[in-house]
Design a protein around this motif. Structure first.
Motif, PDB file in Angstrom:
ATOM      1  N   HIS A 114       0.838  -1.224  -0.028  1.00 19.78           N
ATOM      2  CA  HIS A 114      -0.022   0.216   0.088  1.00 19.78           C
ATOM      3  C   HIS A 114       1.050   1.014  -0.892  1.00 19.78           C
ATOM      4  N   PHE A 115       2.004   1.129  -0.339  1.00 21.34           N
ATOM      5  CA  PHE A 115       2.990   2.498  -1.170  1.00 21.34           C
ATOM      6  C   PHE A 115       3.876   1.829  -1.856  1.00 21.34           C
ATOM      7  N   GLY A 116       4.029   3.171  -2.977  1.00 19.83           N
ATOM      8  CA  GLY A 116       4.958   2.840  -4.060  1.00 19.83           C
ATOM      9  C   GLY A 116       4.909   4.207  -4.034  1.00 19.83           C
ATOM     10  N   PHE A 117       6.270   4.155  -5.377  1.00 16.92           N
ATOM     11  CA  PHE A 117       7.179   5.242  -5.994  1.00 16.92           C
ATOM     12  C   PHE A 117       6.902   5.665  -7.293  1.00 16.92           C
ATOM     13  N   ILE A 118       6.696   7.021  -7.994  1.00 12.86           N
ATOM     14  CA  ILE A 118       7.006   6.782  -9.530  1.00 12.86           C
ATOM     15  C   ILE A 118       7.853   8.189  -9.447  1.00 12.86           C
ATOM     16  N   GLU A 119       7.974   8.113 -11.167  1.00 12.99           N
ATOM     17  CA  GLU A 119       9.058   8.636 -11.553  1.00 12.99           C
ATOM     18  C   GLU A 119       8.693   9.476 -12.520  1.00 12.99           C
ATOM     19  N   PHE A 120       8.469  10.967 -12.445  1.00 10.78           N
ATOM     20  CA  PHE A 120       8.225  11.730 -14.602  1.00 10.78           C
ATOM     21  C   PHE A 120       9.388  12.417 -15.013  1.00 10.78           C
ATOM     22  N   GLU A 121       9.327  12.264 -15.834  1.00 13.22           N
ATOM     23  CA  GLU A 121       9.743  12.584 -16.907  1.00 13.22           C
ATOM     24  C   GLU A 121      10.901  14.728 -16.498  1.00 13.22           C
ATOM     25  N   ASN A 122       9.078  14.851 -16.353  1.00 13.61           N
ATOM     26  CA  ASN A 122       9.885  16.620 -16.322  1.00 13.61           C
ATOM     27  C   ASN A 122       9.443  16.699 -14.855  1.00 13.61           C
ATOM     28  N   PRO A 123      10.066  17.247 -14.297  1.00 11.56           N
ATOM     29  CA  PRO A 123      10.241  18.150 -12.508  1.00 11.56           C
ATOM     30  C   PRO A 123       9.443  18.641 -12.269  1.00 11.56           C
ATOM     31  N   GLN A 124       8.211  19.781 -13.212  1.00 16.91           N
ATOM     32  CA  GLN A 124       7.095  20.255 -13.019  1.00 16.91           C
ATOM     33  C   GLN A 124       6.218  19.663 -12.990  1.00 16.91           C
ATOM     34  N   VAL A 125       5.548  18.604 -13.534  1.00 18.09           N
ATOM     35  CA  VAL A 125       4.795  17.781 -13.552  1.00 18.09           C
ATOM     36  C   VAL A 125       4.541  17.019 -11.816  1.00 18.09           C
ATOM     37  N   ALA A 126       5.655  16.827 -11.709  1.00 18.90           N
ATOM     38  CA  ALA A 126       6.137  16.171 -10.903  1.00 18.90           C
ATOM     39  C   ALA A 126       5.487  17.322  -9.487  1.00 18.90           C
ATOM     40  N   GLU A 127       5.797  18.555  -9.318  1.00 19.76           N
ATOM     41  CA  GLU A 127       5.775  19.136  -8.523  1.00 19.76           C
ATOM     42  C   GLU A 127       4.072  19.164  -8.671  1.00 19.76           C
ATOM     43  N   VAL A 128       3.431  19.063  -9.836  1.00 17.73           N
ATOM     44  CA  VAL A 128       2.100  19.434  -9.792  1.00 17.73           C
ATOM     45  C   VAL A 128       1.112  18.335  -9.141  1.00 17.73           C
ATOM     46  N   VAL A 129       1.452  17.106  -9.606  1.00 16.45           N
ATOM     47  CA  VAL A 129       0.649  16.008  -9.529  1.00 16.45           C
ATOM     48  C   VAL A 129       1.134  15.874  -7.579  1.00 16.45           C
ATOM     49  N   ALA A 130       2.263  16.876  -6.855  1.00 10.62           N
ATOM     50  CA  ALA A 130       2.473  16.957  -5.431  1.00 10.62           C
ATOM     51  C   ALA A 130       1.277  17.338  -4.672  1.00 10.62           C
ATOM     52  N   ASP A 131       1.080  18.785  -5.366  1.00 14.60           N
ATOM     53  CA  ASP A 131      -0.114  19.459  -5.089  1.00 14.60           C
ATOM     54  C   ASP A 131      -1.180  19.216  -5.501  1.00 14.60           C
ATOM     55  N   CYS A 132      -1.724  18.532  -6.408  1.00  8.53           N
ATOM     56  CA  CYS A 132      -3.048  18.012  -6.793  1.00  8.53           C
ATOM     57  C   CYS A 132      -3.697  16.609  -6.129  1.00  8.53           C
ATOM     58  N   MET A 133      -2.873  15.653  -5.992  1.00  6.87           N
ATOM     59  CA  MET A 133      -3.066  14.604  -5.597  1.00  6.87           C
ATOM     60  C   MET A 133      -2.627  14.535  -4.285  1.00  6.87           C
ATOM     61  N   HIS A 134      -2.253  15.177  -3.168  1.00  5.99           N
ATOM     62  CA  HIS A 134      -2.066  14.657  -2.242  1.00  5.99           C
ATOM     63  C   HIS A 134      -3.290  15.283  -1.120  1.00  5.99           C
ATOM     64  N   ASN A 135      -3.799  14.016  -0.230  1.00  8.00           N
ATOM     65  CA  ASN A 135      -5.234  13.761   0.270  1.00  8.00           C
ATOM     66  C   ASN A 135      -6.165  14.007  -0.488  1.00  8.00           C
ATOM     67  N   TYR A 136      -5.812  13.315  -1.961  1.00  2.00           N
ATOM     68  CA  TYR A 136      -7.214  12.746  -2.801  1.00  2.00           C
ATOM     69  C   TYR A 136      -7.894  11.597  -2.249  1.00  2.00           C
ATOM     70  N   LEU A 137      -8.861  11.762  -2.221  1.00  2.00           N
ATOM     71  CA  LEU A 137     -10.131  11.077  -1.772  1.00  2.00           C
ATOM     72  C   LEU A 137     -10.070   9.816  -2.683  1.00  2.00           C
ATOM     73  N   LEU A 138      -9.423   8.200  -2.218  1.00  3.95           N
ATOM     74  CA  LEU A 138      -9.690   7.698  -3.909  1.00  3.95           C
ATOM     75  C   LEU A 138      -9.699   6.588  -2.633  1.00  3.95           C
ATOM     76  N   PHE A 139     -10.950   5.895  -3.499  1.00 10.14           N
ATOM     77  CA  PHE A 139     -11.675   4.495  -2.917  1.00 10.14           C
ATOM     78  C   PHE A 139     -11.432   4.780  -1.537  1.00 10.14           C
ATOM     79  N   GLU A 140     -11.904   5.374  -0.697  1.00  9.97           N
ATOM     80  CA  GLU A 140     -11.874   5.663   0.524  1.00  9.97           C
ATOM     81  C   GLU A 140     -10.800   5.844   1.169  1.00  9.97           C
ATOM     82  N   HIS A 141      -9.404   6.436   0.445  1.00  9.43           N
ATOM     83  CA  HIS A 141      -8.055   6.053   0.882  1.00  9.43           C
ATOM     84  C   HIS A 141      -7.907   7.863   0.755  1.00  9.43           C
ATOM     85  N   LEU A 142      -7.375   8.339   1.400  1.00  7.42           N
ATOM     86  CA  LEU A 142      -6.755   9.420   1.690  1.00  7.42           C
ATOM     87  C   LEU A 142      -4.621  10.260   0.907  1.00  7.42           C
TER      88      LEU A 142
END
Length: 215
Positions: free
Chosen positions: A96-124
């Motif tokens: 129940h944990f993992g790692f993901i690497e993007f090619e663009n660092p700006q994309v990684a920054e956007v994903v961290a801002d948008c997906m943190h505490n995102y409710l998915l299947f009753e999990h934050l």
């Protein structure tokens, strides 16, 4: 009123007027800031942020949201370089944990801002950027999307069904007979009248010796 008293009163009036004009200039300077020319009033320059981190930690991954689903979901943000979910080596189940690497660092920054505490299947989801100096060198070692756990049942089945020699068969039968004798003793000590069936195949016939005629 003498001449000396008049001079003293004029001096006090001049001092008071000069102090009042000085205080007015200070308040005016505080109320109205100059637009140009004063280096002390210049605003700090907004330097562009430097994006270096491309690896994200993703925690509290729900059941069923695995490599294929994560790859298809996070591709909407940008190109994915590598993706890995921590799994149990024996069972292959997700931790129940993992790692993901993007090619663009700006994309990684956007994903961290948008997906943190995102409710998915009753999990934050817990999404955090990992600085490049904190990324473990063996993080991506041996990662594979099509992870297949070790089938220990199949290994044990092959071990039990392998072809044995006569000596190996004798050793196996001796172990079985010893365990059966201990079991019979425990049953007798418990006061239970029970006749244990005999073990089939406990007696192995000796191989026949064949003599060949000498020509």
């Amino acid at each position: 009123m003498g001449a000396k008293a008049r001079k003293a009163s004029k001096k006090t009036i001049k001092k008071g007027s000069s102090h009042f004009s000085h205080s007015d200039s200070k308040t005016a300077s505080a109320d109205f800031l100059p637009l140009e020319g004063d280096p002390s009033r210049e605003l700090p320059e907004n330097k562009p942020q430097q994006y270096n981190a491309t690896v994200l930690y993703i925690g509290r991954i729900p059941h069923g949201f695995y490599e294929k689903e994560m790859d298809a979901y996070f591709q909407q943000f940008g190109a994915i370089k590598r993706l890995r979910i921590a799994r149990n080596k024996k069972t292959g189940k997700s931790k129940h944990f993992g790692f993901i690497e993007f090619e663009n660092p700006q994309v990684a920054e956007v994903v961290a801002d948008c997906m943190h505490n995102y409710l998915l299947f009753e999990h934050l989801l817990q999404v955090h950027l990992i600085p490049p100096e904190h990324v473990h060198p063996k993080l991506w070692r041996g990662f594979n999307y099509k992870y297949k756990p070790v089938d220990y049942v199949q290994i044990e089945r092959k071990q039990q069904n392998k072809v044995r020699t006569l000596e190996e068969h004798k050793k196996l039968v001796e172990k079985i007979i010893k365990r059966d004798a201990k079991r019979r003793k425990r049953i007798g000590a418990a006061g239970i009248d029970y006749e244990c069936p005999e073990i089939v195949g406990s007696v192995q016939p000796a191989p026949k010796k064949i003599k060949f005629d000498e020509d």
